[in-house]
Design a protein around this motif. Structure first.
Motif: not given
Length: 326
Positions: A74-75, A126-128, A133-134, A206-208
């Motif tokens: 997914x990442x 939070x992931x979304x 944002x980032x 963001x993912x990490x």
């Protein structure tokens, strides 16, 4: 670990050389102008080398660690989507609505994979949000030599410290890839990241960061410290421009780092931002096992201090314009 870091450093360095050659052949250049902070035409799109290094890392880690394949997948899919739309925009400007739609799709893919891995809808949210944002913050803040890549390197180092297993290796790959790109971008810029590179970096952080919060929710709070310089500068500048009726998505030179660079130069400002972020990383590493209340207090103090600096720089810019008009 050393060979892993060296591999991704070399992928990024060689990839940046090839990307520069390609950009020159295709005339993919950022030209100086009122909405630019550089003085000479410069190739763009070098960040594709960082994305390539990350994709190599994702494939290698998914092969090595089957338990993380869905989340890594997914990442990786989200990263490809963000980088692809950014690189397309580097070649030919695209409507902002299309870019944001693809960013939202990539963020949704990441969020779904986080939900499947954790079973926690709050982490998926939070992931979304953090991906949306980032991804754009790193694009907004990629305006002077070395700034976006050096900040990514420092934040990735912090993430590598917080994370474990395959994800620490992925964060290390991001740090090494940024280090491989930086000699071509700082102190003199021979190539810029481009939208594909800057967006890909923001999405990756963001993912990490979300993965770091999965076993340890307070980690998400501590990670706000290294992000403070970028989040405050981008957030307050975007809010100001929106309130003043400007088109927030258009290129401009009103960020605090751009205002500062006009008086101190690119190198000094990039190093000042790096010093701020390196300090917050050190604080996070030393204190992250302390109570969450301390993380909240430090975040409040740090963001207030950064906001004061932003406000003073904005006042300085307004005063300069007023004096110039007179």
């Amino acid at each position: 670990m050393l060979s892993w870091l060296l591999l991704h450093f070399l992928i990024a360095a060689v990839g940046t050389l090839l990307a520069r050659r390609y950009a020159l052949q295709r005339d993919l250049l950022d030209h100086p102008g009122e909405r630019r902070s550089h003085q000479v035409a410069t190739p763009r799109g070098g960040g594709v080398a960082i994305v390539a290094a990350l994709l190599v890392a994702i494939v290698a880690l998914a092969t090595r660690d089957p338990s993380q394949r869905w989340l890594l997948g997914g990442f990786g899919i989200g990263l490809v989507l963000v980088a692809a739309i950014g690189m397309a925009d580097d070649h030919r400007p695209l409507p902002v609505s299309l870019r944001l739609a693809v960013h939202a799709l990539a963020a949704a893919v990441l969020a779904i994979s986080v939900q499947m891995a954790s079973g926690n809808p709050w982490l998926a949210m939070l992931a979304f949000v953090s991906a949306m944002v980032l991804t754009n913050v790193w694009n907004f803040m990629d305006g002077i030599n070395g700034l976006a890549a050096s900040q990514a390197l420092l934040v990735a180092m912090a993430l590598a410290w917080v994370l474990g297993g395959s994800w620490a290796l992925l964060a290390g790959a991001l740090a090494a890839a940024c280090a491989g790109f930086l000699p071509f971008n700082f102190p003199r810029a021979r190539i810029f990241l481009g939208d594909g590179g800057s967006g890909g970096i923001g999405f990756s952080i963001a993912g990490l960061g979300t993965v770091a919060a999965m076993p340890d929710s307070p980690a998400a709070l501590w990670l706000l410290l290294p992000l403070s310089a970028f989040l405050v500068d981008a957030g307050l500048t975007l809010s100001m421009r929106t309130l003043q009726g400007e088109r927030w998505w258009e290129a401009h030179t009103r960020h605090a780092y751009q205002v500062w660079a006009r008086s101190k130069g690119h190198t000094s400002v990039t190093l000042l931002y790096a010093s701020w972020t390196a300090t917050t990383v050190a604080v996070m590493i030393v204190l992250r096992t302390t109570p969450v209340s301390l993380a909240v207090a430090l975040c409040v103090v740090t963001y207030l201090a950064a906001s004061v600096v932003w406000w003073r720089l904005e006042r300085m810019e307004s005063h300069t314009k007023t004096t110039g008009d007179k």
